[in-house]
Scaffold this motif. Structure first.
Motif, PDB file in Angstrom:
ATOM      1  N   LYS A  62       0.801  -1.226   0.000  1.00 37.48           N
ATOM      2  CA  LYS A  62       0.000   0.000   0.000  1.00 37.48           C
ATOM      3  C   LYS A  62       0.836   1.279   0.000  1.00 37.48           C
ATOM      4  N   SER A  63       1.893   1.315   0.826  1.00 41.12           N
ATOM      5  CA  SER A  63       2.554   2.591   1.102  1.00 41.12           C
ATOM      6  C   SER A  63       3.990   2.670   0.633  1.00 41.12           C
ATOM      7  N   LYS A  73       3.175   4.444  -5.991  1.00 41.00           N
ATOM      8  CA  LYS A  73       3.061   3.466  -4.919  1.00 41.00           C
ATOM      9  C   LYS A  73       1.930   2.499  -5.219  1.00 41.00           C
ATOM     10  N   GLY A  74       2.013   1.308  -4.628  1.00 40.20           N
ATOM     11  CA  GLY A  74       0.866   0.436  -4.563  1.00 40.20           C
ATOM     12  C   GLY A  74       0.781  -0.660  -5.598  1.00 40.20           C
ATOM     13  N   LYS A 359       6.968   0.629   4.611  1.00 38.06           N
ATOM     14  CA  LYS A 359       6.937   2.079   4.484  1.00 38.06           C
ATOM     15  C   LYS A 359       8.136   2.666   5.205  1.00 38.06           C
ATOM     16  N   MET A 423      -5.516   0.418   8.245  1.00 37.83           N
ATOM     17  CA  MET A 423      -4.816   0.936   7.073  1.00 37.83           C
ATOM     18  C   MET A 423      -5.764   1.230   5.920  1.00 37.83           C
ATOM     19  N   GLU A 426      -7.738   4.375   6.637  1.00 39.67           N
ATOM     20  CA  GLU A 426      -6.950   5.587   6.381  1.00 39.67           C
ATOM     21  C   GLU A 426      -6.866   5.870   4.893  1.00 39.67           C
ATOM     22  N   LYS A 427      -6.748   4.801   4.080  1.00 38.40           N
ATOM     23  CA  LYS A 427      -6.678   4.995   2.631  1.00 38.40           C
ATOM     24  C   LYS A 427      -7.965   5.603   2.106  1.00 38.40           C
TER      25      LYS A 427
END
Length: 428
Positions: A62-63, A73-74, A359, A423, A426-427
């Motif tokens: 993800k990060s 990213k990702g 991350k 997580m 938050e995304k």
């Protein structure tokens, strides 16, 4: 250890399987590898892409910056890079050889063909599935349990490749159940260096190069440089922590240098090797002594991780930091007793660190894990230790490692699910 024994041959094979080069964080790179192989099988660029992944893959992709994608990213970036410019034959270096034109093509592909990503509920901890469509053609690919383990490949309904998937078992790899700390120590003491010098030499070269890049460049939160600038570079402990953290700074920040990994992780490969190398330089250790110390550090790390699993809510840097502590103890002339108490002491200090994905903060966790490994050794030198019955510790190193494996694999499974929920919230 006798060179003709099954254990000796197995230990050599384990090092060859685990200490392999990778460019970029290994979970998004596994996606890029699967996407590149699927595109190779399809024979042309797809018009539609579906990537389905388990929760731990989402967490670790993800990060983190995917190298050679212009800072993207990702999962979507990783899949597009593999499809557009990946070379599947290079496995975890699948997107290492790219030019500026390739980056522009990746951008164009993502604009024209958005990558659809879905989470897989339940099932395996490590699961990547890629489906590509172009016209009437369709390719399905699955990677399970470890980063290059393609277990299924199908084109237009015809199964081209299939391997059995027996739960979380890593079929096809050398038997990790033969690992134990006493035999690892014996192997490190007696191994014919010709049998390990290629993999260990490559680890020294690659991992010190990315460490230096992290100390001179600008990556992530620059933890390596913060440590060095705050505490100076006179103390070898600070240098070892800073050098290891800097390698992670660069790697998490999308540096386009390869790393020799350990247990599927570049961060663990850096942590298990770089501090040991820094201490060897400080103490003027011979190349032979350093090689044997790195054999010990790497195998102690792999031994711990084989019980926890490749992906978990338990931070892998903890295992590697304990392994590095063992390697440093060996460099200093430490006995088997010094080594096992170093490992146990280190694990007593930092086993609570969670893994909340790849991350920038991984570098700081690495610094803490390396510090615990070094502290664990100095404790025993001073006649101090933690004892069985203290928290999760049991009498004997293997019993303690069993406890830690249970904690990481079983006990923290609920933690893992909650971390992913946080997580993804938050995304959103």
């Amino acid at each position: 250890m006798q060179k003709t024994s099954v254990k000796y041959r197995t230990y050599v094979q384990i090092l060859a399987e685990e200490l392999v080069p990778a460019m970029g964080c290994t979970e998004p790179i596994a996606i890029a590898y699967g996407a590149a192989k699927a595109r190779e099988t399809l024979g042309r660029l797809p018009e539609r892409v579906l990537v389905q992944v388990s929760g731990n893959i989402i967490k670790n992709a993800k990060s983190v910056v995917v190298p050679n994608t212009g800072g993207r990213k990702g999962i979507e970036a990783a899949a597009a890079a593999g499809i557009v410019a990946g070379k599947a034959g290079r496995e975890l270096e699948v997107i290492a050889q790219m030019e500026e034109r390739d980056r522009l093509d990746i951008d164009a592909f993502l604009r024209e063909h958005p990558v659809q990503v879905e989470g897989l509920e339940g099932g395996l901890t490590f699961d990547v599935r890629v489906t590509l469509w172009a016209g009437e053609d369709q390719v399905k690919l699955r990677i399970a349990n470890y980063h290059t383990n393609i277990v299924y490949l199908e084109k237009n309904g015809e199964v081209l490749h299939r391997l059995p998937v027996d739960g979380e078992e890593e079929n096809g790899l050398a038997d990790r159940s033969l690992l134990n700390v006493w035999d690892i120590y014996d192997f490190a003491e007696t191994v014919d260096l010709a049998d390990v010098q290629e993999v260990i030499g490559r680890q020294i070269t690659y991992n010190m190069a990315i460490s230096q890049e992290g100390l001179t460049g600008n990556y992530g939160a620059n933890i390596g440089k913060v440590l060095r600038n705050t505490y100076g570079s006179e103390d070898v402990v600070i240098r070892a922590k800073a050098a290891a953290a800097a390698g992670s700074d660069a790697r998490m920040g999308g540096c386009e240098l390869p790393v020799v990994i350990n247990s599927g992780s570049g961060n663990q490969g850096i942590t298990a090797s770089v501090p040991v190398i820094v201490f060897a330089e400080e103490w003027g250790a011979s190349r032979e002594k350093l090689t044997r110390a790195l054999v010990l550090s790497n195998l102690v790390t792999i031994h711990q991780k084989s019980r926890i699993g490749r992906l978990s809510a338990y931070c892998g840097a903890v295992s590697a930091g304990a392994g590095a502590g063992a390697g440093i103890a060996y460099l200093d002339g430490g006995s088997y007793q010094d080594i096992i108490h170093t490992v146990v002491n280190a694990l007593a200090v930092v086993s609570g660190i969670i893994c909340d994905g790849a991350k920038a903060s991984c570098a700081a966790k690495i610094a803490a894990a390396v510090d615990a490994g070094i502290l664990g050794y100095h404790m025993y030198q001073e006649g101090q230790q933690f004892y069985g019955g203290d928290g999760i510790l049991s009498k004997g190193v293997e019993a303690t490692l069993e406890n830690v494996g249970r904690l990481g694999k079983v006990g923290m499974s609920g933690t893992d699910r909650e971390i992913l929920k946080i997580m993804l919230k938050e995304k959103a």
